[in-house]
Design a protein around this motif. Sequence first.
Motif, PDB file in Angstrom:
ATOM      1  N   TRP A 171     -29.365   2.090 -21.101  1.00  0.00           N
ATOM      2  CA  TRP A 171     -30.827   1.994 -21.118  1.00  0.00           C
ATOM      3  C   TRP A 171     -31.430   2.874 -20.033  1.00  0.00           C
ATOM      4  CZ3 TRP A 171     -33.764  -3.303 -21.527  1.00  0.00           C
ATOM      5  CH2 TRP A 171     -35.129  -3.048 -21.662  1.00  0.00           C
ATOM      6  N   ARG A 172     -30.913   2.763 -18.817  1.00  0.00           N
ATOM      7  CA  ARG A 172     -31.483   3.540 -17.715  1.00  0.00           C
ATOM      8  C   ARG A 172     -31.221   5.034 -17.868  1.00  0.00           C
ATOM      9  NH1 ARG A 172     -29.338  -0.681 -13.057  1.00  0.00           N
ATOM     10  NH2 ARG A 172     -30.727  -2.392 -13.658  1.00  0.00           N
ATOM     11  N   LYS A 173     -30.130   5.368 -18.553  1.00  0.00           N
ATOM     12  CA  LYS A 173     -29.805   6.779 -18.726  1.00  0.00           C
ATOM     13  C   LYS A 173     -30.664   7.434 -19.790  1.00  0.00           C
ATOM     14  CE  LYS A 173     -25.843   9.832 -19.480  1.00  0.00           C
ATOM     15  NZ  LYS A 173     -24.372   9.888 -19.747  1.00  0.00           N
ATOM     16  N   PRO A 191     -43.375   2.937 -14.560  1.00  0.00           N
ATOM     17  CA  PRO A 191     -42.944   4.262 -14.119  1.00  0.00           C
ATOM     18  C   PRO A 191     -41.519   4.242 -13.599  1.00  0.00           C
ATOM     19  CG  PRO A 191     -44.431   3.266 -12.514  1.00  0.00           C
ATOM     20  CD  PRO A 191     -44.466   2.395 -13.743  1.00  0.00           C
ATOM     21  N   ILE A 192     -40.834   5.352 -13.792  1.00  0.00           N
ATOM     22  CA  ILE A 192     -39.466   5.484 -13.296  1.00  0.00           C
ATOM     23  C   ILE A 192     -39.513   5.490 -11.771  1.00  0.00           C
ATOM     24  CG2 ILE A 192     -37.393   6.915 -13.306  1.00  0.00           C
ATOM     25  CD1 ILE A 192     -38.058   5.623 -15.948  1.00  0.00           C
ATOM     26  N   PRO A 193     -38.624   4.761 -11.111  1.00  0.00           N
ATOM     27  CA  PRO A 193     -38.672   4.695  -9.651  1.00  0.00           C
ATOM     28  C   PRO A 193     -38.501   6.064  -9.016  1.00  0.00           C
ATOM     29  CG  PRO A 193     -36.607   3.794 -10.493  1.00  0.00           C
ATOM     30  CD  PRO A 193     -37.511   3.975 -11.665  1.00  0.00           C
ATOM     31  N   SER A 194     -39.416   6.363  -8.095  1.00  0.00           N
ATOM     32  CA  SER A 194     -39.337   7.640  -7.386  1.00  0.00           C
ATOM     33  C   SER A 194     -38.260   7.635  -6.332  1.00  0.00           C
ATOM     34  CB  SER A 194     -40.698   7.944  -6.738  1.00  0.00           C
ATOM     35  OG  SER A 194     -41.063   6.883  -5.850  1.00  0.00           O
ATOM     36  N   ARG A 201     -25.567  -2.341  -5.990  1.00  0.00           N
ATOM     37  CA  ARG A 201     -26.147  -3.672  -5.883  1.00  0.00           C
ATOM     38  C   ARG A 201     -26.863  -4.083  -7.146  1.00  0.00           C
ATOM     39  NH1 ARG A 201     -30.336  -5.934  -1.265  1.00  0.00           N
ATOM     40  NH2 ARG A 201     -30.629  -7.988  -2.173  1.00  0.00           N
ATOM     41  N   TYR A 202     -27.509  -3.156  -7.828  1.00  0.00           N
ATOM     42  CA  TYR A 202     -28.359  -3.531  -8.950  1.00  0.00           C
ATOM     43  C   TYR A 202     -27.723  -3.257 -10.305  1.00  0.00           C
ATOM     44  CZ  TYR A 202     -31.990  -4.163  -5.525  1.00  0.00           C
ATOM     45  OH  TYR A 202     -32.717  -4.616  -4.456  1.00  0.00           O
ATOM     46  N   GLN A 203     -26.476  -2.805 -10.322  1.00  0.00           N
ATOM     47  CA  GLN A 203     -25.823  -2.648 -11.611  1.00  0.00           C
ATOM     48  C   GLN A 203     -25.503  -4.003 -12.238  1.00  0.00           C
ATOM     49  OE1 GLN A 203     -25.108  -0.315 -13.704  1.00  0.00           O
ATOM     50  NE2 GLN A 203     -26.048   1.317 -12.536  1.00  0.00           N
ATOM     51  N   SER A 204     -25.164  -4.965 -11.426  1.00  0.00           N
ATOM     52  CA  SER A 204     -24.812  -6.286 -11.948  1.00  0.00           C
ATOM     53  C   SER A 204     -25.316  -7.341 -10.993  1.00  0.00           C
ATOM     54  CB  SER A 204     -23.294  -6.404 -12.116  1.00  0.00           C
ATOM     55  OG  SER A 204     -22.653  -6.238 -10.871  1.00  0.00           O
ATOM     56  N   ASP A 205     -25.689  -8.469 -11.537  1.00  0.00           N
ATOM     57  CA  ASP A 205     -26.142  -9.555 -10.697  1.00  0.00           C
ATOM     58  C   ASP A 205     -24.937 -10.260 -10.074  1.00  0.00           C
ATOM     59  OD1 ASP A 205     -25.145 -10.529 -12.983  1.00  0.00           O
ATOM     60  OD2 ASP A 205     -26.806 -11.880 -13.448  1.00  0.00           O
ATOM     61  N   HIS A 206     -25.208 -11.132  -9.140  1.00  0.00           N
ATOM     62  CA  HIS A 206     -24.134 -11.807  -8.429  1.00  0.00           C
ATOM     63  C   HIS A 206     -23.407 -12.771  -9.363  1.00  0.00           C
ATOM     64  CE1 HIS A 206     -25.401 -10.188  -4.578  1.00  0.00           C
ATOM     65  NE2 HIS A 206     -26.639 -10.496  -4.889  1.00  0.00           N
ATOM     66  N   TYR A 258     -33.243  -7.209 -20.454  1.00  0.00           N
ATOM     67  CA  TYR A 258     -34.658  -6.920 -20.225  1.00  0.00           C
ATOM     68  C   TYR A 258     -35.124  -7.444 -18.876  1.00  0.00           C
ATOM     69  CZ  TYR A 258     -39.711  -7.390 -20.675  1.00  0.00           C
ATOM     70  OH  TYR A 258     -41.059  -7.352 -20.447  1.00  0.00           O
ATOM     71  N   PHE A 259     -34.740  -8.676 -18.547  1.00  0.00           N
ATOM     72  CA  PHE A 259     -35.161  -9.273 -17.278  1.00  0.00           C
ATOM     73  C   PHE A 259     -34.597  -8.507 -16.086  1.00  0.00           C
ATOM     74  CE2 PHE A 259     -34.233 -12.461 -13.902  1.00  0.00           C
ATOM     75  CZ  PHE A 259     -35.541 -12.704 -13.524  1.00  0.00           C
ATOM     76  N   ARG A 260     -33.335  -8.141 -16.138  1.00  0.00           N
ATOM     77  CA  ARG A 260     -32.735  -7.412 -15.025  1.00  0.00           C
ATOM     78  C   ARG A 260     -33.302  -6.012 -14.886  1.00  0.00           C
ATOM     79  NH1 ARG A 260     -26.446  -7.856 -15.744  1.00  0.00           N
ATOM     80  NH2 ARG A 260     -26.610  -6.155 -14.248  1.00  0.00           N
ATOM     81  N   GLN A 261     -33.660  -5.397 -16.005  1.00  0.00           N
ATOM     82  CA  GLN A 261     -34.286  -4.082 -15.928  1.00  0.00           C
ATOM     83  C   GLN A 261     -35.664  -4.175 -15.275  1.00  0.00           C
ATOM     84  OE1 GLN A 261     -33.201  -1.212 -16.269  1.00  0.00           O
ATOM     85  NE2 GLN A 261     -34.982   0.116 -16.482  1.00  0.00           N
ATOM     86  N   GLN A 262     -36.418  -5.227 -15.597  1.00  0.00           N
ATOM     87  CA  GLN A 262     -37.720  -5.412 -14.969  1.00  0.00           C
ATOM     88  C   GLN A 262     -37.577  -5.706 -13.477  1.00  0.00           C
ATOM     89  OE1 GLN A 262     -40.550  -4.676 -16.667  1.00  0.00           O
ATOM     90  NE2 GLN A 262     -38.977  -4.072 -18.143  1.00  0.00           N
ATOM     91  N   GLN A 263     -36.570  -6.496 -13.121  1.00  0.00           N
ATOM     92  CA  GLN A 263     -36.319  -6.740 -11.703  1.00  0.00           C
ATOM     93  C   GLN A 263     -35.989  -5.448 -10.971  1.00  0.00           C
ATOM     94  OE1 GLN A 263     -33.254  -9.833 -11.804  1.00  0.00           O
ATOM     95  NE2 GLN A 263     -34.696 -11.238 -10.850  1.00  0.00           N
ATOM     96  N   TYR A 264     -35.200  -4.611 -11.614  1.00  0.00           N
ATOM     97  CA  TYR A 264     -34.833  -3.322 -11.019  1.00  0.00           C
ATOM     98  C   TYR A 264     -36.058  -2.446 -10.805  1.00  0.00           C
ATOM     99  CZ  TYR A 264     -32.868   1.384 -10.741  1.00  0.00           C
ATOM    100  OH  TYR A 264     -32.570   2.660 -10.362  1.00  0.00           O
ATOM    101  N   LEU A 265     -36.942  -2.397 -11.799  1.00  0.00           N
ATOM    102  CA  LEU A 265     -38.131  -1.558 -11.687  1.00  0.00           C
ATOM    103  C   LEU A 265     -39.093  -2.095 -10.635  1.00  0.00           C
ATOM    104  CD1 LEU A 265     -38.810  -0.769 -15.450  1.00  0.00           C
ATOM    105  CD2 LEU A 265     -37.763   0.722 -13.733  1.00  0.00           C
ATOM    106  N   ILE A 266     -39.242  -3.409 -10.595  1.00  0.00           N
ATOM    107  CA  ILE A 266     -40.122  -4.007  -9.581  1.00  0.00           C
ATOM    108  C   ILE A 266     -39.600  -3.722  -8.185  1.00  0.00           C
ATOM    109  CG2 ILE A 266     -40.955  -6.202  -8.653  1.00  0.00           C
ATOM    110  CD1 ILE A 266     -41.022  -7.250 -11.525  1.00  0.00           C
TER     111      ILE A 266
END
Length: 299
Positions: A171-173, A191-194, A201-206, A258-266
């Motif tokens: 998805w991110r790629k 927006p894509i993170p600048s 750390r953010y590839q997988s949750d704990h 979807y939730f983890r992608q939104q967390q990553y973007l936030i």
Amino acid sequence: MAAAAATLQEASERHCWVCFATEGDDRSAEWVCPCRCKGSTKWIHQACLQRWLDEKQKGNSIGSVSCPQCGTEYCIVFPKVGPVVYFLQQVDRILSKVSPFAAAGIVVGTLYWSAVTYGAVTVMQVVGHKKGLDVMERADPLFLLMGLPTIPVMLVLGKMIRWEDYVLRVWRKYSSKLQILHSWVPGTSRPIPSIPLAESRYQSDHLSISRTLCGALVFPTIASLVGRVTFRRVNSNLQRTILGGIAFVAIKGALKVYFRQQQYLIQANRRILNFVEKEDVEKDLVQPEEDSGSEVGLS
């Protein structure tokens, strides 16, 4: 000469390093010199040493204890006991050595039979109560004893497969090329993170052991419920459970991605503000008040 004699007498006087009493305080006390120490720490009351040994051994009467100053191991001698007491002492020592292994065996046995019971309940839940009992009655007992415990093990191992991580990477790629998702899924047009984050750390949750274990063991029940609600027209209970499990995994995985992608973007689009002194903030607040006061005076 008198002062030197007094000093020599004071140096030769016994002092207990536990209770700090001297030989003159209690003439009837029994003294002992149990180690290589010299000077003020050489002597100690036999009773004080016994109490100190009890504190150090903590109930283990055969445990060795050494001097805290010179490290000499104390020579402890026990009185002779009768054959009955000696036999009971040996039995107590054997039980003390064997009990940890026995406890470990009991725990392992309990886990094994719990896994067997869970596997049997899962079989009856998936294929149906009556059919499950018939299958287990006709099966080889050795196969049941070896196969049923593997059911919870396989569920836990399957739960540990993090297939959502690979979906997130794809998805991110290719998120910029999948423009059609922006109109279907709300929130994907962030927006894509600048400033890229650390992917480790953010590839997988704990990985939570409790959540993984609970999720794996509850999965057959959830799959059966989802199958009954969603696929009512399917006659076979086994097929309904399989379809319900696939649907549950797919829906849950999509929501989790979807939730983890939104967390990553936030997290990636956060900003750190400039530091502002409190005095400057107070001045900015006071200045408009002064300006308004002066305008009132002029009017």
